[in-house]
Design a protein around this motif. Structure first.
Motif, PDB file in Angstrom:
ATOM      1  N   GLU A  21       6.757 -12.438   5.248  1.00 44.25           N
ATOM      2  CA  GLU A  21       5.405 -12.803   4.803  1.00 44.25           C
ATOM      3  C   GLU A  21       4.458 -12.812   5.982  1.00 44.25           C
ATOM      4  O   GLU A  21       4.825 -13.211   7.085  1.00 44.25           O
ATOM      5  N   LEU A  22       3.244 -12.362   5.729  1.00 40.56           N
ATOM      6  CA  LEU A  22       2.176 -12.407   6.726  1.00 40.56           C
ATOM      7  C   LEU A  22       0.922 -12.955   6.062  1.00 40.56           C
ATOM      8  O   LEU A  22       0.539 -12.509   4.983  1.00 40.56           O
ATOM      9  N   GLU A  23       0.292 -13.902   6.715  1.00 38.62           N
ATOM     10  CA  GLU A  23      -0.969 -14.430   6.197  1.00 38.62           C
ATOM     11  C   GLU A  23      -2.094 -13.451   6.505  1.00 38.62           C
ATOM     12  O   GLU A  23      -2.075 -12.790   7.551  1.00 38.62           O
ATOM     13  N   ILE A  24      -3.061 -13.370   5.614  1.00 35.33           N
ATOM     14  CA  ILE A  24      -4.205 -12.470   5.792  1.00 35.33           C
ATOM     15  C   ILE A  24      -4.938 -12.822   7.085  1.00 35.33           C
ATOM     16  O   ILE A  24      -5.327 -11.940   7.849  1.00 35.33           O
ATOM     17  N   LYS A  25      -5.058 -14.087   7.361  1.00 37.37           N
ATOM     18  CA  LYS A  25      -5.711 -14.540   8.594  1.00 37.37           C
ATOM     19  C   LYS A  25      -4.992 -13.971   9.819  1.00 37.37           C
ATOM     20  O   LYS A  25      -5.618 -13.531  10.781  1.00 37.37           O
ATOM     21  N   ARG A  75      -1.866 -14.430   1.499  1.00 35.93           N
ATOM     22  CA  ARG A  75      -0.646 -14.013   2.173  1.00 35.93           C
ATOM     23  C   ARG A  75      -0.087 -12.772   1.473  1.00 35.93           C
ATOM     24  O   ARG A  75      -0.278 -12.601   0.276  1.00 35.93           O
ATOM     25  N   LEU A  76       0.594 -11.938   2.248  1.00 29.54           N
ATOM     26  CA  LEU A  76       1.294 -10.798   1.690  1.00 29.54           C
ATOM     27  C   LEU A  76       2.785 -10.957   1.915  1.00 29.54           C
ATOM     28  O   LEU A  76       3.211 -11.350   3.003  1.00 29.54           O
ATOM     29  N   LYS A  77       3.555 -10.675   0.906  1.00 30.50           N
ATOM     30  CA  LYS A  77       5.010 -10.650   1.018  1.00 30.50           C
ATOM     31  C   LYS A  77       5.385  -9.167   1.080  1.00 30.50           C
ATOM     32  O   LYS A  77       5.155  -8.421   0.128  1.00 30.50           O
ATOM     33  N   LEU A  78       5.919  -8.746   2.216  1.00 34.74           N
ATOM     34  CA  LEU A  78       6.249  -7.341   2.436  1.00 34.74           C
ATOM     35  C   LEU A  78       7.739  -7.111   2.398  1.00 34.74           C
ATOM     36  O   LEU A  78       8.506  -7.882   2.965  1.00 34.74           O
ATOM     37  N   LYS A  79       8.127  -6.030   1.746  1.00 34.15           N
ATOM     38  CA  LYS A  79       9.522  -5.614   1.704  1.00 34.15           C
ATOM     39  C   LYS A  79       9.588  -4.227   2.316  1.00 34.15           C
ATOM     40  O   LYS A  79       8.975  -3.291   1.825  1.00 34.15           O
TER      41      LYS A  79
END
Length: 80
Positions: A21-25, A75-79
């Motif tokens: 996960e990465l936060e947009i900020k 937030r984005l959850k990336l796979k």
């Protein structure tokens, strides 16, 4: 240069994929994107273009899931 702090949800060195996960900020900070950019602009001009280029030029695939707080994507959850 700031440290990359991500929440790795599923990572195995022998696995073919992992999730984090990465936060947009944090994305704005890492890529030096001005605060004035809306999430929609980031998604269309950076994330979706990167997905298309990865698909065309490599065998690496990734997908993302938007995580919202109310109506705002935070937030984005990336796979990968």
């Amino acid at each position: 240069m700031s440290m990359l702090l991500v929440n790795i949800l599923n990572y195995n060195t022998n696995a073919k994929n992992f999730t984090f996960e990465l936060e947009i900020k944090k994305i704005k900070e890492l890529f030096e994107i001005p605060e004035s950019y809306l999430y929609k602009d980031i998604r269309v001009n950076i994330i979706d273009k990167a997905m298309k280029q990865f698909k065309e030029k490599t065998n690496i695939k990734f997908e993302y899931e938007e995580q919202k707080l109310g109506r705002k994507v935070v937030r984005l959850k990336l796979k990968v």
